[in-house]
Design a protein around this motif. Structure first.
Motif, PDB file in Angstrom:
ATOM      1  N   LYS A  64       0.809  -1.220   0.000  1.00  0.00           N
ATOM      2  CA  LYS A  64       0.000   0.000   0.000  1.00  0.00           C
ATOM      3  C   LYS A  64       0.842   1.270   0.000  1.00  0.00           C
ATOM      4  CE  LYS A  64      -4.114  -2.000   2.123  1.00  0.00           C
ATOM      5  NZ  LYS A  64      -5.096  -1.896   3.231  1.00  0.00           N
ATOM      6  N   GLY A  65       2.150   1.119  -0.008  1.00  0.00           N
ATOM      7  CA  GLY A  65       3.024   2.285  -0.007  1.00  0.00           C
ATOM      8  C   GLY A  65       3.174   2.875   1.386  1.00  0.00           C
ATOM      9  N   PRO A  66       4.133   3.768   1.556  1.00  0.00           N
ATOM     10  CA  PRO A  66       4.373   4.377   2.869  1.00  0.00           C
ATOM     11  C   PRO A  66       3.246   5.327   3.254  1.00  0.00           C
ATOM     12  CG  PRO A  66       5.705   5.448   1.199  1.00  0.00           C
ATOM     13  CD  PRO A  66       5.042   4.290   0.519  1.00  0.00           C
ATOM     14  N   SER A  67       3.047   5.450   4.555  1.00  0.00           N
ATOM     15  CA  SER A  67       2.049   6.380   5.076  1.00  0.00           C
ATOM     16  C   SER A  67       2.754   7.474   5.868  1.00  0.00           C
ATOM     17  CB  SER A  67       1.066   5.634   5.984  1.00  0.00           C
ATOM     18  OG  SER A  67       0.181   6.539   6.612  1.00  0.00           O
ATOM     19  N   THR A  68       2.121   8.630   5.957  1.00  0.00           N
ATOM     20  CA  THR A  68       2.629   9.705   6.808  1.00  0.00           C
ATOM     21  C   THR A  68       1.848   9.787   8.123  1.00  0.00           C
ATOM     22  OG1 THR A  68       1.218  11.290   5.643  1.00  0.00           O
ATOM     23  CG2 THR A  68       3.490  11.076   4.871  1.00  0.00           C
ATOM     24  N   ASP A  69       0.968   8.807   8.348  1.00  0.00           N
ATOM     25  CA  ASP A  69       0.144   8.753   9.553  1.00  0.00           C
ATOM     26  C   ASP A  69       0.748   7.728  10.520  1.00  0.00           C
ATOM     27  OD1 ASP A  69      -1.785   8.459  11.516  1.00  0.00           O
ATOM     28  OD2 ASP A  69      -3.466   8.335  10.114  1.00  0.00           O
ATOM     29  N   PRO A  70       1.219   8.145  11.695  1.00  0.00           N
ATOM     30  CA  PRO A  70       1.833   7.207  12.640  1.00  0.00           C
ATOM     31  C   PRO A  70       0.898   6.092  13.117  1.00  0.00           C
ATOM     32  CG  PRO A  70       2.336   9.480  13.245  1.00  0.00           C
ATOM     33  CD  PRO A  70       1.291   9.534  12.173  1.00  0.00           C
ATOM     34  N   ARG A  71      -0.405   6.286  12.966  1.00  0.00           N
ATOM     35  CA  ARG A  71      -1.350   5.254  13.426  1.00  0.00           C
ATOM     36  C   ARG A  71      -1.447   4.092  12.448  1.00  0.00           C
ATOM     37  NH1 ARG A  71      -6.415   9.110  13.852  1.00  0.00           N
ATOM     38  NH2 ARG A  71      -5.564   9.501  11.763  1.00  0.00           N
ATOM     39  N   ILE A  72      -0.934   4.281  11.240  1.00  0.00           N
ATOM     40  CA  ILE A  72      -1.077   3.263  10.198  1.00  0.00           C
ATOM     41  C   ILE A  72       0.200   2.442  10.077  1.00  0.00           C
ATOM     42  CG2 ILE A  72      -1.373   2.900   7.722  1.00  0.00           C
ATOM     43  CD1 ILE A  72      -3.189   5.349   7.699  1.00  0.00           C
ATOM     44  N   LYS A  73       0.050   1.121  10.138  1.00  0.00           N
ATOM     45  CA  LYS A  73       1.169   0.200   9.970  1.00  0.00           C
ATOM     46  C   LYS A  73       1.063  -0.442   8.601  1.00  0.00           C
ATOM     47  CE  LYS A  73       1.447  -0.866  14.918  1.00  0.00           C
ATOM     48  NZ  LYS A  73       0.459   0.128  15.340  1.00  0.00           N
ATOM     49  N   ARG A  74       2.110  -0.314   7.808  1.00  0.00           N
ATOM     50  CA  ARG A  74       2.112  -0.870   6.460  1.00  0.00           C
ATOM     51  C   ARG A  74       2.919  -2.166   6.413  1.00  0.00           C
ATOM     52  NH1 ARG A  74      -2.041   1.940   4.284  1.00  0.00           N
ATOM     53  NH2 ARG A  74      -1.427   3.876   3.232  1.00  0.00           N
ATOM     54  N   LEU A  75       2.343  -3.198   5.816  1.00  0.00           N
ATOM     55  CA  LEU A  75       3.074  -4.435   5.581  1.00  0.00           C
ATOM     56  C   LEU A  75       4.251  -4.166   4.659  1.00  0.00           C
ATOM     57  CD1 LEU A  75       3.231  -7.575   5.776  1.00  0.00           C
ATOM     58  CD2 LEU A  75       1.797  -7.625   3.713  1.00  0.00           C
ATOM     59  N   ALA A  76       5.409  -4.735   4.986  1.00  0.00           N
ATOM     60  CA  ALA A  76       6.613  -4.599   4.157  1.00  0.00           C
ATOM     61  C   ALA A  76       7.252  -5.981   4.028  1.00  0.00           C
ATOM     62  CB  ALA A  76       7.585  -3.603   4.792  1.00  0.00           C
ATOM     63  N   VAL A  77       7.247  -6.512   2.814  1.00  0.00           N
ATOM     64  CA  VAL A  77       7.742  -7.872   2.578  1.00  0.00           C
ATOM     65  C   VAL A  77       9.163  -7.799   2.026  1.00  0.00           C
ATOM     66  CG1 VAL A  77       7.332 -10.038   1.350  1.00  0.00           C
ATOM     67  CG2 VAL A  77       5.387  -8.620   2.087  1.00  0.00           C
ATOM     68  N   VAL A 161       6.382   1.792   9.712  1.00  0.00           N
ATOM     69  CA  VAL A 161       5.542   2.678  10.527  1.00  0.00           C
ATOM     70  C   VAL A 161       6.160   4.073  10.592  1.00  0.00           C
ATOM     71  CG1 VAL A 161       4.436   2.994  12.768  1.00  0.00           C
ATOM     72  CG2 VAL A 161       4.916   0.670  11.938  1.00  0.00           C
ATOM     73  N   LYS A 162       5.344   5.084  10.319  1.00  0.00           N
ATOM     74  CA  LYS A 162       5.795   6.475  10.458  1.00  0.00           C
ATOM     75  C   LYS A 162       5.903   6.820  11.938  1.00  0.00           C
ATOM     76  CE  LYS A 162       6.844  10.647   9.340  1.00  0.00           C
ATOM     77  NZ  LYS A 162       7.642  10.693  10.591  1.00  0.00           N
ATOM     78  N   MET A 163       7.011   7.443  12.306  1.00  0.00           N
ATOM     79  CA  MET A 163       7.178   7.875  13.693  1.00  0.00           C
ATOM     80  C   MET A 163       6.451   9.213  13.900  1.00  0.00           C
ATOM     81  SD  MET A 163      11.166   6.684  14.005  1.00  0.00           S
ATOM     82  CE  MET A 163      11.365   6.976  15.754  1.00  0.00           C
ATOM     83  N   ASP A 164       6.084   9.484  15.141  1.00  0.00           N
ATOM     84  CA  ASP A 164       5.307  10.689  15.450  1.00  0.00           C
ATOM     85  C   ASP A 164       6.266  11.865  15.652  1.00  0.00           C
ATOM     86  OD1 ASP A 164       3.300  12.410  16.023  1.00  0.00           O
ATOM     87  OD2 ASP A 164       2.655  11.436  17.873  1.00  0.00           O
ATOM     88  N   ASP A 165       6.501  12.585  14.562  1.00  0.00           N
ATOM     89  CA  ASP A 165       7.419  13.723  14.598  1.00  0.00           C
ATOM     90  C   ASP A 165       6.886  14.802  13.666  1.00  0.00           C
ATOM     91  OD1 ASP A 165       8.115  12.919  11.945  1.00  0.00           O
ATOM     92  OD2 ASP A 165       9.684  11.613  12.721  1.00  0.00           O
ATOM     93  N   GLU A 166       7.701  15.800  13.358  1.00  0.00           N
ATOM     94  CA  GLU A 166       7.206  16.911  12.537  1.00  0.00           C
ATOM     95  C   GLU A 166       6.864  16.515  11.104  1.00  0.00           C
ATOM     96  OE1 GLU A 166      11.777  17.725  12.690  1.00  0.00           O
ATOM     97  OE2 GLU A 166      10.279  16.714  13.915  1.00  0.00           O
TER      98      GLU A 166
END
Length: 200
Positions: A64-77, A161-166
């Protein structure tokens, strides 16, 4: 430690240099470690995240590609290591070849290790341990990301997972709103059409 030539054996065994435009040479290391995210319209559309580590591009397919939302975990194979030269590859892998489909450089830049100085702090060591944190400085993505190995599929799957930063932004969806190549400004359809004209 295995040489980059050893770790690229799987990559080269899957590809015929007479049939695919993908690079076969090792490529050059940069002054700072690079990352690239390539949008890849193969049998299914996905994004390939690649980090320069120990002379190769460590690679994961992120459906699903990278997310900029820290709440979303993306599968990475995880996939096979790629040569550094692959960071500049954009084009069409012909039908019948491994990974056939169109490849676009969706984002690229440099990254830094967020655990520099800690015990087992190198990115290679973190990946071996199953949890790496890096700061991406790309044209579309910026900020901290964690790669975490899971217990799914006998520990072969990871989460991005996006970390919660700026750089975090739950309202932004760059994979849908920013589809163009950061190198050529083309879309997947345009790259595919132009390759078809070139072959005509």
């Amino acid at each position: 430690m295995a040489s980059s030539r050893d770790t690229l054996k799987s990559y080269r065994e899957k590809r015929d240099p007479r049939c695919t435009p993908e690079p076969m040479g090792d490529g050059r290391q940069a002054d700072r470690p690079r990352f690239v995210i390539q949008q890849h319209a193969a049998s299914t559309l996905h994004y390939d995240l690649r980090l320069e580590v120990d002379g190769v591009l460590k690679s994961w397919a992120v459906p699903k590609g990278p997310s900029t939302d820290p709440r979303i975990k993306r599968l990475a194979v995880p996939t096979e290591d790629h040569p550094l030269a692959y960071a500049d590859f954009e084009g069409v892998i012909p039908e019948g070849e491994y990974g056939a489909g169109t490849v676009l450089i969706w984002d690229r830049g440099h990254y830094r290790n967020l655990k520099e100085g800690d015990e087992r702090s190198s990115v290679a060591e973190q990946l071996e341990d199953g949890h790496a944190t890096v700061w991406l400085e790309g044209e579309k993505l910026r900020g901290g990301y964690a790669l975490i190995r899971t217990d799914l599929a006998q520990g072969k799957d990871w989460l991005l997972v996006k970390m919660d930063d700026e750089g975090a932004d739950a309202r932004r969806n760059p994979t849908s709103t920013e589809p163009e190549s950061v190198v050529t400004g083309r879309t997947l359809a345009e790259i595919s059409r132009e390759a078809g004209r070139d072959e005509a």
